[in-house]
Design a protein around this motif. Structure first.
Motif, PDB file in Angstrom:
ATOM      1  N   VAL A   9      15.395  -3.039  22.621  1.00  0.00           N
ATOM      2  CA  VAL A   9      16.755  -2.539  22.841  1.00  0.00           C
ATOM      3  C   VAL A   9      16.658  -1.309  23.739  1.00  0.00           C
ATOM      4  O   VAL A   9      15.883  -0.387  23.472  1.00  0.00           O
ATOM      5  CB  VAL A   9      17.407  -2.201  21.483  1.00  0.00           C
ATOM      6  N   THR A  10      17.439  -1.303  24.808  1.00  0.00           N
ATOM      7  CA  THR A  10      17.320  -0.225  25.797  1.00  0.00           C
ATOM      8  C   THR A  10      18.225   0.948  25.419  1.00  0.00           C
ATOM      9  O   THR A  10      19.156   0.805  24.624  1.00  0.00           O
ATOM     10  CB  THR A  10      17.745  -0.720  27.190  1.00  0.00           C
ATOM     11  N   GLU A  11      17.965   2.083  26.062  1.00  0.00           N
ATOM     12  CA  GLU A  11      18.817   3.259  25.847  1.00  0.00           C
ATOM     13  C   GLU A  11      20.239   2.953  26.326  1.00  0.00           C
ATOM     14  O   GLU A  11      21.219   3.392  25.720  1.00  0.00           O
ATOM     15  CB  GLU A  11      18.209   4.479  26.571  1.00  0.00           C
ATOM     16  N   GLY A  12      20.386   2.144  27.385  1.00  0.00           N
ATOM     17  CA  GLY A  12      21.721   1.760  27.874  1.00  0.00           C
ATOM     18  C   GLY A  12      22.483   0.959  26.818  1.00  0.00           C
ATOM     19  O   GLY A  12      23.696   1.143  26.644  1.00  0.00           O
ATOM     20  N   GLU A  13      21.785   0.082  26.111  1.00  0.00           N
ATOM     21  CA  GLU A  13      22.453  -0.695  25.057  1.00  0.00           C
ATOM     22  C   GLU A  13      22.851   0.214  23.894  1.00  0.00           C
ATOM     23  O   GLU A  13      23.933   0.064  23.324  1.00  0.00           O
ATOM     24  CB  GLU A  13      21.532  -1.829  24.592  1.00  0.00           C
ATOM     25  N   ALA A  14      21.975   1.156  23.561  1.00  0.00           N
ATOM     26  CA  ALA A  14      22.310   2.092  22.475  1.00  0.00           C
ATOM     27  C   ALA A  14      23.534   2.926  22.874  1.00  0.00           C
ATOM     28  O   ALA A  14      24.419   3.195  22.057  1.00  0.00           O
ATOM     29  CB  ALA A  14      21.117   2.994  22.162  1.00  0.00           C
ATOM     30  N   ARG A  15      23.609   3.312  24.151  1.00  0.00           N
ATOM     31  CA  ARG A  15      24.762   4.091  24.620  1.00  0.00           C
ATOM     32  C   ARG A  15      26.032   3.226  24.558  1.00  0.00           C
ATOM     33  O   ARG A  15      27.098   3.692  24.164  1.00  0.00           O
ATOM     34  CB  ARG A  15      24.505   4.580  26.057  1.00  0.00           C
ATOM     35  N   ALA A  16      25.910   1.948  24.917  1.00  0.00           N
ATOM     36  CA  ALA A  16      27.083   1.061  24.864  1.00  0.00           C
ATOM     37  C   ALA A  16      27.578   0.915  23.420  1.00  0.00           C
ATOM     38  O   ALA A  16      28.791   0.875  23.177  1.00  0.00           O
ATOM     39  CB  ALA A  16      26.741  -0.302  25.453  1.00  0.00           C
ATOM     40  N   PHE A  17      26.667   0.854  22.459  1.00  0.00           N
ATOM     41  CA  PHE A  17      27.063   0.800  21.039  1.00  0.00           C
ATOM     42  C   PHE A  17      27.888   2.038  20.692  1.00  0.00           C
ATOM     43  O   PHE A  17      28.962   1.943  20.093  1.00  0.00           O
ATOM     44  CB  PHE A  17      25.804   0.714  20.175  1.00  0.00           C
ATOM     45  N   ARG A  18      27.406   3.205  21.114  1.00  0.00           N
ATOM     46  CA  ARG A  18      28.105   4.459  20.782  1.00  0.00           C
ATOM     47  C   ARG A  18      29.426   4.579  21.539  1.00  0.00           C
ATOM     48  O   ARG A  18      30.433   4.984  20.984  1.00  0.00           O
ATOM     49  CB  ARG A  18      27.223   5.664  21.144  1.00  0.00           C
ATOM     50  N   ASP A  19      29.416   4.226  22.838  1.00  0.00           N
ATOM     51  CA  ASP A  19      30.602   4.457  23.675  1.00  0.00           C
ATOM     52  C   ASP A  19      31.653   3.361  23.503  1.00  0.00           C
ATOM     53  O   ASP A  19      32.844   3.639  23.454  1.00  0.00           O
ATOM     54  CB  ASP A  19      30.211   4.514  25.161  1.00  0.00           C
ATOM     55  N   ASP A  20      31.205   2.108  23.477  1.00  0.00           N
ATOM     56  CA  ASP A  20      32.153   0.979  23.443  1.00  0.00           C
ATOM     57  C   ASP A  20      32.431   0.518  22.015  1.00  0.00           C
ATOM     58  O   ASP A  20      33.428  -0.143  21.758  1.00  0.00           O
ATOM     59  CB  ASP A  20      31.595  -0.221  24.224  1.00  0.00           C
ATOM     60  N   GLY A  21      31.507   0.780  21.097  1.00  0.00           N
ATOM     61  CA  GLY A  21      31.680   0.345  19.712  1.00  0.00           C
ATOM     62  C   GLY A  21      31.100  -1.028  19.438  1.00  0.00           C
ATOM     63  O   GLY A  21      31.049  -1.466  18.283  1.00  0.00           O
ATOM     64  N   ALA A  22      30.655  -1.735  20.491  1.00  0.00           N
ATOM     65  CA  ALA A  22      30.036  -3.056  20.301  1.00  0.00           C
ATOM     66  C   ALA A  22      29.157  -3.344  21.513  1.00  0.00           C
ATOM     67  O   ALA A  22      29.506  -2.974  22.635  1.00  0.00           O
ATOM     68  CB  ALA A  22      31.092  -4.154  20.170  1.00  0.00           C
ATOM     69  N   VAL A  23      28.039  -4.007  21.250  1.00  0.00           N
ATOM     70  CA  VAL A  23      27.127  -4.339  22.345  1.00  0.00           C
ATOM     71  C   VAL A  23      26.412  -5.656  22.002  1.00  0.00           C
ATOM     72  O   VAL A  23      26.109  -5.916  20.832  1.00  0.00           O
ATOM     73  CB  VAL A  23      26.112  -3.196  22.594  1.00  0.00           C
ATOM     74  N   CYS A  24      26.213  -6.468  23.032  1.00  0.00           N
ATOM     75  CA  CYS A  24      25.476  -7.722  22.823  1.00  0.00           C
ATOM     76  C   CYS A  24      23.992  -7.454  23.058  1.00  0.00           C
ATOM     77  O   CYS A  24      23.614  -6.931  24.116  1.00  0.00           O
ATOM     78  CB  CYS A  24      25.994  -8.769  23.805  1.00  0.00           C
ATOM     79  N   LEU A  25      23.166  -7.783  22.091  1.00  0.00           N
ATOM     80  CA  LEU A  25      21.715  -7.616  22.221  1.00  0.00           C
ATOM     81  C   LEU A  25      21.105  -9.003  22.377  1.00  0.00           C
ATOM     82  O   LEU A  25      21.303  -9.877  21.524  1.00  0.00           O
ATOM     83  CB  LEU A  25      21.138  -6.918  20.989  1.00  0.00           C
ATOM     84  N   ARG A  26      20.386  -9.202  23.470  1.00  0.00           N
ATOM     85  CA  ARG A  26      19.821 -10.529  23.752  1.00  0.00           C
ATOM     86  C   ARG A  26      18.407 -10.641  23.194  1.00  0.00           C
ATOM     87  O   ARG A  26      17.642  -9.679  23.214  1.00  0.00           O
ATOM     88  CB  ARG A  26      19.756 -10.753  25.264  1.00  0.00           C
ATOM     89  N   ARG A  27      18.102 -11.831  22.703  1.00  0.00           N
ATOM     90  CA  ARG A  27      16.741 -12.215  22.311  1.00  0.00           C
ATOM     91  C   ARG A  27      16.100 -11.192  21.368  1.00  0.00           C
ATOM     92  O   ARG A  27      15.057 -10.620  21.648  1.00  0.00           O
ATOM     93  CB  ARG A  27      15.877 -12.442  23.554  1.00  0.00           C
ATOM     94  N   VAL A  28      16.736 -11.030  20.233  1.00  0.00           N
ATOM     95  CA  VAL A  28      16.184 -10.131  19.210  1.00  0.00           C
ATOM     96  C   VAL A  28      15.287 -10.916  18.256  1.00  0.00           C
ATOM     97  O   VAL A  28      14.189 -10.476  17.913  1.00  0.00           O
ATOM     98  CB  VAL A  28      17.328  -9.445  18.427  1.00  0.00           C
TER      99      VAL A  28
END
Ligand SMILES: O=C(O)CCC(=O)C(=O)O
Length: 281
Positions: A9-28
Protein backbone atom coordinates in the motif's frame (compact mmCIF):
# COMPACT_ATOMS: atom_id res chain seq x y z
CA UNK A 1 -1.72 -17.45 1.99
CA UNK A 2 0.17 -14.19 1.98
CA UNK A 3 0.88 -12.25 5.20
CA UNK A 4 2.09 -9.16 3.29
CA UNK A 5 -0.02 -7.49 0.57
CA UNK A 6 0.89 -8.74 -2.93
CA UNK A 7 1.23 -5.05 -3.84
CA UNK A 8 2.37 -2.78 -0.97
CA UNK A 9 0.00 0.00 0.00
CA UNK A 10 1.54 3.30 -1.09
CA UNK A 11 1.67 6.60 0.78
CA UNK A 12 -0.61 8.01 -1.98
CA UNK A 13 -3.24 5.37 -1.19
CA UNK A 14 -2.98 6.10 2.53
CA UNK A 15 -3.46 9.81 1.76
CA UNK A 16 -6.51 9.01 -0.40
CA UNK A 17 -8.02 7.07 2.54
CA UNK A 18 -7.55 10.10 4.79
CA UNK A 19 -8.57 12.76 2.24
CA UNK A 20 -11.33 11.02 0.27
CA UNK A 21 -12.57 8.61 2.96
CA UNK A 22 -12.31 5.58 0.64
CA UNK A 23 -9.61 4.05 -1.52
CA UNK A 24 -9.38 0.98 -3.74
CA UNK A 25 -6.40 -1.23 -2.88
CA UNK A 26 -5.39 -3.62 -5.65
CA UNK A 27 -4.00 -7.12 -5.21
CA UNK A 28 -3.86 -7.36 -1.45
CA UNK A 29 -4.87 -11.01 -1.00
CA UNK A 30 -3.80 -14.04 -3.03
CA UNK A 31 -6.24 -16.59 -4.44
CA UNK A 32 -5.59 -19.03 -1.58
CA UNK A 33 -7.22 -16.52 0.76
CA UNK A 34 -10.07 -15.89 -1.64
CA UNK A 35 -10.83 -19.56 -2.13
CA UNK A 36 -10.69 -20.27 1.62
CA UNK A 37 -12.97 -17.28 2.30
CA UNK A 38 -15.42 -18.36 -0.40
CA UNK A 39 -15.73 -21.78 1.23
CA UNK A 40 -16.19 -20.18 4.65
CA UNK A 41 -18.88 -17.81 3.35
CA UNK A 42 -20.80 -20.58 1.61
CA UNK A 43 -20.61 -22.63 4.80
CA UNK A 44 -21.99 -19.70 6.75
CA UNK A 45 -24.86 -19.25 4.29
CA UNK A 46 -25.73 -22.93 4.72
CA UNK A 47 -25.45 -22.67 8.50
CA UNK A 48 -25.67 -19.01 9.58
CA UNK A 49 -24.81 -17.42 12.89
CA UNK A 50 -27.21 -15.96 15.48
CA UNK A 51 -27.18 -12.44 14.00
CA UNK A 52 -28.18 -13.45 10.45
CA UNK A 53 -30.48 -11.06 8.55
CA UNK A 54 -32.37 -11.80 5.36
CA UNK A 55 -33.07 -8.51 3.62
CA UNK A 56 -35.05 -9.76 0.64
CA UNK A 57 -38.81 -9.78 1.17
CA UNK A 58 -40.58 -13.04 0.27
CA UNK A 59 -41.42 -13.18 -3.42
CA UNK A 60 -38.59 -10.93 -4.59
CA UNK A 61 -35.86 -12.45 -6.80
CA UNK A 62 -32.38 -13.23 -5.53
CA UNK A 63 -31.40 -12.88 -1.89
CA UNK A 64 -29.66 -10.19 0.14
CA UNK A 65 -28.05 -12.20 2.94
CA UNK A 66 -26.28 -10.52 5.86
CA UNK A 67 -24.42 -12.12 8.74
CA UNK A 68 -21.77 -11.15 11.27
CA UNK A 69 -18.89 -12.56 13.29
CA UNK A 70 -17.82 -15.31 10.90
CA UNK A 71 -14.38 -15.01 12.49
CA UNK A 72 -15.78 -16.78 15.56
CA UNK A 73 -17.04 -19.79 13.57
CA UNK A 74 -14.90 -20.09 10.45
CA UNK A 75 -11.13 -20.67 10.83
CA UNK A 76 -10.36 -19.01 7.48
CA UNK A 77 -12.18 -15.85 8.56
CA UNK A 78 -10.38 -15.87 11.91
CA UNK A 79 -7.03 -16.16 10.13
CA UNK A 80 -7.93 -13.36 7.71
CA UNK A 81 -9.02 -11.09 10.57
CA UNK A 82 -5.98 -11.64 12.76
CA UNK A 83 -3.10 -12.90 10.58
CA UNK A 84 -3.55 -11.53 7.08
CA UNK A 85 -2.08 -8.34 5.54
CA UNK A 86 -5.11 -6.42 6.86
CA UNK A 87 -4.02 -5.46 10.42
CA UNK A 88 -0.83 -3.81 9.16
CA UNK A 89 -2.74 -2.02 6.41
CA UNK A 90 -5.25 -0.75 8.99
CA UNK A 91 -2.36 0.62 11.08
CA UNK A 92 -0.86 2.29 8.03
CA UNK A 93 -4.13 3.88 6.87
CA UNK A 94 -5.20 5.01 10.33
CA UNK A 95 -1.71 6.18 11.30
CA UNK A 96 -2.27 4.13 14.48
CA UNK A 97 0.37 2.68 16.77
CA UNK A 98 -2.05 0.01 17.99
CA UNK A 99 -4.93 -1.63 16.15
CA UNK A 100 -7.68 -3.87 17.50
CA UNK A 101 -10.02 -6.16 15.65
CA UNK A 102 -13.62 -4.96 15.85
CA UNK A 103 -15.97 -7.22 13.86
CA UNK A 104 -16.81 -8.68 10.47
CA UNK A 105 -19.85 -8.35 8.28
CA UNK A 106 -20.95 -10.56 5.41
CA UNK A 107 -23.13 -9.09 2.64
CA UNK A 108 -24.11 -11.41 -0.19
CA UNK A 109 -26.34 -10.37 -3.07
CA UNK A 110 -27.26 -13.41 -5.11
CA UNK A 111 -27.92 -12.97 -8.87
CA UNK A 112 -31.03 -10.92 -9.53
CA UNK A 113 -31.24 -9.36 -6.03
CA UNK A 114 -33.05 -6.04 -6.36
CA UNK A 115 -32.55 -4.62 -2.87
CA UNK A 116 -30.22 -1.67 -2.58
CA UNK A 117 -27.94 -1.15 0.37
CA UNK A 118 -29.22 2.24 1.59
CA UNK A 119 -26.87 5.20 1.84
CA UNK A 120 -25.45 5.30 5.35
CA UNK A 121 -22.23 5.57 7.28
CA UNK A 122 -21.15 3.07 9.90
CA UNK A 123 -19.96 4.99 12.93
CA UNK A 124 -23.45 5.86 14.29
CA UNK A 125 -24.24 2.12 14.51
CA UNK A 126 -21.42 1.57 16.98
CA UNK A 127 -21.14 2.03 20.77
CA UNK A 128 -17.89 3.90 20.23
CA UNK A 129 -16.40 7.33 20.67
CA UNK A 130 -13.40 8.76 18.99
CA UNK A 131 -11.06 11.72 18.99
CA UNK A 132 -8.82 13.01 16.23
CA UNK A 133 -8.99 13.82 12.58
CA UNK A 134 -10.04 10.30 11.51
CA UNK A 135 -12.81 8.39 13.26
CA UNK A 136 -10.48 5.47 13.95
CA UNK A 137 -12.39 2.84 11.95
CA UNK A 138 -10.80 1.11 8.96
CA UNK A 139 -13.19 -1.16 7.07
CA UNK A 140 -12.11 -3.40 4.23
CA UNK A 141 -14.79 -4.44 1.72
CA UNK A 142 -13.41 -7.66 0.28
CA UNK A 143 -15.18 -8.97 -2.84
CA UNK A 144 -15.04 -12.72 -3.34
CA UNK A 145 -16.41 -12.50 -6.90
CA UNK A 146 -15.52 -10.11 -9.72
CA UNK A 147 -17.68 -7.02 -9.15
CA UNK A 148 -18.30 -4.31 -11.71
CA UNK A 149 -18.59 -0.62 -10.87
CA UNK A 150 -22.36 -0.73 -11.36
CA UNK A 151 -22.76 -3.49 -8.76
CA UNK A 152 -20.13 -2.49 -6.20
CA UNK A 153 -20.48 -0.21 -3.19
CA UNK A 154 -20.12 3.51 -3.95
CA UNK A 155 -18.73 6.17 -1.63
CA UNK A 156 -19.28 9.92 -1.41
CA UNK A 157 -15.82 11.41 -1.62
CA UNK A 158 -14.99 13.57 1.40
CA UNK A 159 -18.26 12.84 3.26
CA UNK A 160 -16.31 11.66 6.32
CA UNK A 161 -15.36 15.32 6.83
CA UNK A 162 -18.89 16.73 6.82
CA UNK A 163 -19.13 16.56 10.62
CA UNK A 164 -22.40 14.59 10.40
CA UNK A 165 -23.78 11.60 12.29
CA UNK A 166 -26.66 10.28 10.20
CA UNK A 167 -29.40 8.10 11.69
CA UNK A 168 -28.56 4.40 11.40
CA UNK A 169 -31.09 2.23 9.60
CA UNK A 170 -31.49 -1.48 9.03
CA UNK A 171 -30.99 -2.47 5.41
CA UNK A 172 -34.45 -4.06 5.31
CA UNK A 173 -36.89 -1.24 4.64
CA UNK A 174 -39.59 -2.61 6.98
CA UNK A 175 -37.25 -2.91 10.01
CA UNK A 176 -37.00 0.21 12.19
CA UNK A 177 -33.72 1.04 13.94
CA UNK A 178 -34.17 2.55 17.41
CA UNK A 179 -31.36 5.08 17.59
CA UNK A 180 -32.46 6.21 21.07
CA UNK A 181 -32.47 9.89 21.93
CA UNK A 182 -29.55 10.68 19.70
CA UNK A 183 -30.13 13.82 17.64
CA UNK A 184 -29.23 12.41 14.27
CA UNK A 185 -30.58 13.47 10.90
CA UNK A 186 -31.46 11.27 7.94
CA UNK A 187 -28.71 10.63 5.39
CA UNK A 188 -29.35 12.55 2.17
CA UNK A 189 -30.89 10.65 -0.74
CA UNK A 190 -27.78 10.56 -2.88
CA UNK A 191 -29.51 8.71 -5.73
CA UNK A 192 -32.05 11.47 -6.13
CA UNK A 193 -29.26 13.96 -6.89
CA UNK A 194 -26.26 11.94 -7.99
CA UNK A 195 -24.76 14.76 -10.04
CA UNK A 196 -24.40 16.91 -6.89
CA UNK A 197 -21.94 14.47 -5.30
CA UNK A 198 -18.49 13.22 -6.14
CA UNK A 199 -19.07 9.45 -6.14
CA UNK A 200 -16.25 6.94 -5.94
CA UNK A 201 -16.63 3.38 -7.24
CA UNK A 202 -14.46 0.74 -8.84
CA UNK A 203 -14.49 -2.44 -10.92
CA UNK A 204 -12.97 -5.05 -8.62
CA UNK A 205 -11.37 -8.45 -8.96
CA UNK A 206 -11.04 -10.94 -6.09
CA UNK A 207 -7.88 -9.97 -4.19
CA UNK A 208 -8.68 -6.23 -4.52
CA UNK A 209 -10.55 -4.40 -1.78
CA UNK A 210 -11.98 -1.04 -0.79
CA UNK A 211 -10.77 0.56 2.45
CA UNK A 212 -13.02 3.22 3.98
CA UNK A 213 -13.54 5.14 7.20
CA UNK A 214 -16.43 4.84 9.65
CA UNK A 215 -17.93 8.16 8.58
CA UNK A 216 -17.73 7.83 4.79
CA UNK A 217 -21.24 7.74 3.32
CA UNK A 218 -21.77 4.67 1.15
CA UNK A 219 -24.49 2.63 -0.53
CA UNK A 220 -24.80 -0.11 -3.13
CA UNK A 221 -27.20 -1.12 -5.88
CA UNK A 222 -28.78 -4.55 -6.16
CA UNK A 223 -27.12 -7.27 -8.17
CA UNK A 224 -28.49 -6.90 -11.68
CA UNK A 225 -26.48 -9.86 -12.97
CA UNK A 226 -28.51 -13.00 -13.49
CA UNK A 227 -25.49 -15.28 -13.27
CA UNK A 228 -22.85 -13.69 -11.08
CA UNK A 229 -23.00 -13.71 -7.27
CA UNK A 230 -21.83 -10.67 -5.30
CA UNK A 231 -20.26 -12.04 -2.16
CA UNK A 232 -18.52 -9.40 -0.05
CA UNK A 233 -16.95 -9.94 3.35
CA UNK A 234 -16.07 -6.83 5.35
CA UNK A 235 -13.40 -6.66 8.06
CA UNK A 236 -13.40 -3.78 10.54
CA UNK A 237 -10.49 -2.56 12.66
CA UNK A 238 -10.14 0.19 15.27
CA UNK A 239 -7.23 2.53 15.90
CA UNK A 240 -5.94 3.64 19.29
CA UNK A 241 -8.11 6.79 19.37
CA UNK A 242 -11.33 4.79 19.87
CA UNK A 243 -13.06 4.24 23.23
CA UNK A 244 -16.11 2.26 24.30
CA UNK A 245 -19.21 4.39 24.78
CA UNK A 246 -22.61 2.88 25.58
CA UNK A 247 -25.58 4.76 24.19
CA UNK A 248 -29.35 4.59 24.25
CA UNK A 249 -31.14 2.56 21.61
CA UNK A 250 -29.88 -0.17 19.33
CA UNK A 251 -26.34 -0.83 18.14
CA UNK A 252 -25.25 -3.00 15.25
CA UNK A 253 -23.90 -5.57 15.43
CA UNK A 254 -25.10 -6.20 18.99
CA UNK A 255 -21.91 -7.74 20.37
CA UNK A 256 -22.27 -8.81 24.00
CA UNK A 257 -20.05 -10.27 26.69
CA UNK A 258 -17.10 -7.92 26.09
CA UNK A 259 -17.02 -6.49 29.62
CA UNK A 260 -16.06 -3.00 28.41
CA UNK A 261 -17.22 0.12 30.25
CA UNK A 262 -17.57 3.66 29.00
CA UNK A 263 -14.20 5.23 28.31
CA UNK A 264 -12.36 1.90 28.14
CA UNK A 265 -9.82 1.32 25.46
CA UNK A 266 -11.05 -1.39 23.06
CA UNK A 267 -9.63 -4.80 23.88
CA UNK A 268 -10.24 -8.25 25.36
CA UNK A 269 -10.94 -11.60 23.76
CA UNK A 270 -13.69 -10.28 21.47
CA UNK A 271 -11.63 -7.34 20.24
CA UNK A 272 -8.04 -8.61 20.26
CA UNK A 273 -5.09 -6.39 19.55
CA UNK A 274 -3.79 -7.30 16.09
CA UNK A 275 -1.13 -4.67 15.56
CA UNK A 276 1.76 -4.51 16.38
CA UNK A 277 1.93 -8.16 15.28
CA UNK A 278 3.04 -10.63 17.94
CA UNK A 279 4.49 -13.06 15.44
CA UNK A 280 2.13 -15.77 16.74
CA UNK A 281 0.55 -18.08 14.20
O1 LIG B 1 -21.96 -4.61 0.61
C1 LIG B 1 -22.83 -3.77 0.69
O2 LIG B 1 -23.85 -3.78 0.00
C2 LIG B 1 -22.69 -2.63 1.68
C3 LIG B 1 -21.49 -2.72 2.56
C4 LIG B 1 -21.56 -1.82 3.75
O3 LIG B 1 -22.52 -1.13 3.97
C5 LIG B 1 -20.42 -1.79 4.67
O4 LIG B 1 -19.45 -2.51 4.45
O5 LIG B 1 -20.47 -1.02 5.64
Amino acid sequence: MNREPLLPVTEGEARAFRDDGAVCLRRVLDMDWIEALRRAVDDDIASPGPMVRLNTPAGNPGRFFVDFQLWQRQPACCAAALQSPMPAIAAQLLGATRVNWYHDHLLVKEPGTMERTPWHHDFPYYPLQTTGELDGVASFWVPLDPVSRDTAVEYVRGSHKWGKRYAPKFFRKDAGFDSGAMAVEEAPDIDAQRDRYDLLGWDLEPGDMIAFTGLTLHGAPGNGSLVRRRRAWVLRYLGDNVRWSTRPGAVSPPIEGHGLKDGDRIGGALFPEVWPATGAG
